[in-house]
Motif scaffolding. Sequence first.
Motif, PDB file in Angstrom:
ATOM      1  N   ARG A  67       0.744  -1.223  -0.093  1.00 36.17           N
ATOM      2  CA  ARG A  67       0.059  -0.067  -0.080  1.00 36.17           C
ATOM      3  C   ARG A  67       0.825   1.116   0.037  1.00 36.17           C
ATOM      4  O   ARG A  67       0.484   2.094  -0.719  1.00 36.17           O
ATOM      5  CB  ARG A  67      -0.882  -0.100   1.248  1.00 36.17           C
ATOM      6  N   THR A  68       1.996   1.269   0.700  1.00 37.04           N
ATOM      7  CA  THR A  68       2.757   2.455   0.885  1.00 37.04           C
ATOM      8  C   THR A  68       4.115   2.159   0.740  1.00 37.04           C
ATOM      9  O   THR A  68       5.079   1.795   1.424  1.00 37.04           O
ATOM     10  CB  THR A  68       2.681   3.190   2.333  1.00 37.04           C
ATOM     11  N   PRO A  69       4.665   1.993  -0.617  1.00 33.55           N
ATOM     12  CA  PRO A  69       5.930   1.514  -1.109  1.00 33.55           C
ATOM     13  C   PRO A  69       6.954   2.327  -0.553  1.00 33.55           C
ATOM     14  O   PRO A  69       8.062   2.017  -0.407  1.00 33.55           O
ATOM     15  CB  PRO A  69       5.814   1.381  -2.519  1.00 33.55           C
ATOM     16  N   GLU A  70       6.810   3.565  -0.446  1.00 28.83           N
ATOM     17  CA  GLU A  70       7.877   4.889  -0.192  1.00 28.83           C
ATOM     18  C   GLU A  70       8.244   4.454   1.473  1.00 28.83           C
ATOM     19  O   GLU A  70       9.341   4.493   2.007  1.00 28.83           O
ATOM     20  CB  GLU A  70       7.156   6.138  -0.052  1.00 28.83           C
ATOM     21  N   ALA A  71       7.149   3.996   2.293  1.00 27.14           N
ATOM     22  CA  ALA A  71       7.301   4.042   3.733  1.00 27.14           C
ATOM     23  C   ALA A  71       8.273   2.570   3.810  1.00 27.14           C
ATOM     24  O   ALA A  71       8.898   2.326   4.756  1.00 27.14           O
ATOM     25  CB  ALA A  71       6.136   3.625   4.495  1.00 27.14           C
ATOM     26  N   TYR A  72       7.637   1.576   2.929  1.00 26.41           N
ATOM     27  CA  TYR A  72       8.383   0.160   3.101  1.00 26.41           C
ATOM     28  C   TYR A  72       9.783   0.451   2.717  1.00 26.41           C
ATOM     29  O   TYR A  72      10.772  -0.311   3.147  1.00 26.41           O
ATOM     30  CB  TYR A  72       7.701  -0.769   2.350  1.00 26.41           C
ATOM     31  N   LEU A  73      10.205   1.127   1.716  1.00 30.79           N
ATOM     32  CA  LEU A  73      11.451   1.439   1.290  1.00 30.79           C
ATOM     33  C   LEU A  73      12.238   2.047   2.306  1.00 30.79           C
ATOM     34  O   LEU A  73      13.569   1.461   2.574  1.00 30.79           O
ATOM     35  CB  LEU A  73      11.466   2.161  -0.013  1.00 30.79           C
ATOM     36  N   ARG A  74      11.861   3.027   3.213  1.00 31.26           N
ATOM     37  CA  ARG A  74      12.529   3.660   4.293  1.00 31.26           C
ATOM     38  C   ARG A  74      12.705   2.745   5.420  1.00 31.26           C
ATOM     39  O   ARG A  74      13.721   2.767   6.026  1.00 31.26           O
ATOM     40  CB  ARG A  74      11.718   4.799   4.811  1.00 31.26           C
ATOM     41  N   THR A  75      11.657   1.893   5.610  1.00 30.53           N
ATOM     42  CA  THR A  75      11.886   0.556   6.527  1.00 30.53           C
ATOM     43  C   THR A  75      12.997  -0.456   6.298  1.00 30.53           C
ATOM     44  O   THR A  75      13.876  -0.540   6.915  1.00 30.53           O
ATOM     45  CB  THR A  75      10.662  -0.089   6.455  1.00 30.53           C
ATOM     46  N   ILE A  76      13.172  -0.753   5.022  1.00 28.12           N
ATOM     47  CA  ILE A  76      14.137  -1.439   4.483  1.00 28.12           C
ATOM     48  C   ILE A  76      15.507  -0.665   4.509  1.00 28.12           C
ATOM     49  O   ILE A  76      16.299  -1.269   5.041  1.00 28.12           O
ATOM     50  CB  ILE A  76      13.951  -1.915   3.220  1.00 28.12           C
ATOM     51  N   ALA A  77      15.879   0.485   4.167  1.00 26.79           N
ATOM     52  CA  ALA A  77      16.966   1.069   4.396  1.00 26.79           C
ATOM     53  C   ALA A  77      17.445   1.357   5.847  1.00 26.79           C
ATOM     54  O   ALA A  77      18.403   1.188   6.355  1.00 26.79           O
ATOM     55  CB  ALA A  77      16.662   2.595   3.624  1.00 26.79           C
ATOM     56  N   ARG A  78      16.280   1.585   6.666  1.00 22.35           N
ATOM     57  CA  ARG A  78      16.734   1.693   8.088  1.00 22.35           C
ATOM     58  C   ARG A  78      17.360   0.386   8.658  1.00 22.35           C
ATOM     59  O   ARG A  78      18.378   0.126   9.477  1.00 22.35           O
ATOM     60  CB  ARG A  78      15.501   2.264   8.770  1.00 22.35           C
ATOM     61  N   ASN A  79      16.523  -0.723   8.035  1.00 20.49           N
ATOM     62  CA  ASN A  79      17.094  -2.228   8.688  1.00 20.49           C
ATOM     63  C   ASN A  79      18.324  -2.277   7.949  1.00 20.49           C
ATOM     64  O   ASN A  79      19.144  -2.946   8.699  1.00 20.49           O
ATOM     65  CB  ASN A  79      15.869  -2.933   8.181  1.00 20.49           C
ATOM     66  N   LEU A  80      18.561  -2.021   6.985  1.00 19.11           N
ATOM     67  CA  LEU A  80      19.971  -2.234   6.518  1.00 19.11           C
ATOM     68  C   LEU A  80      21.137  -1.413   7.112  1.00 19.11           C
ATOM     69  O   LEU A  80      22.046  -1.903   7.215  1.00 19.11           O
ATOM     70  CB  LEU A  80      19.993  -1.648   4.849  1.00 19.11           C
ATOM     71  N   LEU A  81      20.629  -0.188   7.499  1.00 18.50           N
ATOM     72  CA  LEU A  81      21.693   0.636   8.312  1.00 18.50           C
ATOM     73  C   LEU A  81      22.050   0.031   9.552  1.00 18.50           C
ATOM     74  O   LEU A  81      23.028   0.151   9.936  1.00 18.50           O
ATOM     75  CB  LEU A  81      21.319   2.069   8.456  1.00 18.50           C
ATOM     76  N   TRP A  82      20.958  -0.471  10.225  1.00 15.48           N
ATOM     77  CA  TRP A  82      21.040  -1.101  11.503  1.00 15.48           C
ATOM     78  C   TRP A  82      21.848  -2.449  11.393  1.00 15.48           C
ATOM     79  O   TRP A  82      22.714  -2.646  12.099  1.00 15.48           O
ATOM     80  CB  TRP A  82      19.584  -1.411  12.217  1.00 15.48           C
ATOM     81  N   GLY A  83      21.712  -3.041  10.204  1.00 11.59           N
ATOM     82  CA  GLY A  83      22.271  -4.302  10.029  1.00 11.59           C
ATOM     83  C   GLY A  83      23.698  -4.137   9.822  1.00 11.59           C
ATOM     84  O   GLY A  83      24.760  -4.681  10.447  1.00 11.59           O
ATOM     85  N   ARG A  84      23.989  -3.135   9.156  1.00 14.75           N
ATOM     86  CA  ARG A  84      25.409  -2.478   8.918  1.00 14.75           C
ATOM     87  C   ARG A  84      26.009  -1.987  10.027  1.00 14.75           C
ATOM     88  O   ARG A  84      27.174  -2.392  10.413  1.00 14.75           O
ATOM     89  CB  ARG A  84      25.347  -1.186   7.991  1.00 14.75           C
ATOM     90  N   ALA A  85      25.449  -1.603  10.991  1.00 17.53           N
ATOM     91  CA  ALA A  85      26.093  -1.159  12.342  1.00 17.53           C
ATOM     92  C   ALA A  85      26.275  -2.259  13.252  1.00 17.53           C
ATOM     93  O   ALA A  85      27.336  -2.337  13.949  1.00 17.53           O
ATOM     94  CB  ALA A  85      25.213   0.011  13.270  1.00 17.53           C
ATOM     95  N   ARG A  86      25.771  -3.175  12.712  1.00 13.58           N
ATOM     96  CA  ARG A  86      25.703  -4.770  14.028  1.00 13.58           C
ATOM     97  C   ARG A  86      26.989  -5.429  13.369  1.00 13.58           C
ATOM     98  O   ARG A  86      27.539  -6.050  13.985  1.00 13.58           O
ATOM     99  CB  ARG A  86      24.479  -5.509  13.858  1.00 13.58           C
TER     100      ARG A  86
END
Length: 181
Positions: A67-86
Motif C-alpha cells: 500500500r505504501t511502497p515509499e514507507a516500506y523502502l524507508r523501513t528496508i533502508a533503516r534495517n540495512l543501516l542497523w544491520g550494517r552497524a551490527r
Amino acid sequence: MKRGAETRTERRDDAPRDHLLDRLFRSEAPRLARFIRKSVGNQDEVQDLVQETFVSFVAAARTGKLRTPEAYLRTIARNLLWGRARRPQHRDALHLPVDEDFEIAVAPEQEWMMEASDFLRRYEQALAELPARTREVFRLHRQEDLTYQQIAERLGLNVRAVKYHMRKALLYLDSRVNTDD
C-alpha cells in the motif's frame, strides 16, 4: 510454440510493474540517498545501500501488493543501516596493538560508529524491557508499518488501547535511550 507465447505474455504482464518500479526508483532513490548519507560517509556505500534497498524491495514486493511502497523502502533502508552497524567489520573496523608511545586518533566515522553501536545497544535493551503487549504494538507499527486500526484488529484491541501502548513505548524508549548513562 506455446512456451514462447507464455514468455511473451509474462513479459507483457511485467511491463506495468517495471514501469511503476522505474517511476518509484526515480522519485525515491534521491530521498533514500539523502537519508542514508546522514549515516554513511562514503558516497559509494550510499549508492550501494540504495541499490540494496531496492533489491530487497523488489524481492518483498513479489509476495504481495504494498500500500505504501515509499514507507516500506524507508523501513528496508533503516534495517540495512542497523544491520550494517551490527556487522563486526563496521563496528570493530580497526584493531591495532597499543604501545605507550603510540597515540590513536579516532576518526569521526569510528566515533560515530561507537555512538551508533551504543545507541543501538540501549535501544534493544529498552525494547526488551517493555511489557510484551506494548513491545508487540510498537513492533507492528514501527517495523511492519501497520496502522493503529490494523494493529487493533490483529491483536484484538481497540484503537485507543493501541494508542496507549504506543505512547507508553515511545515515552519509555525515549527516556531509556536518550540518556547519557
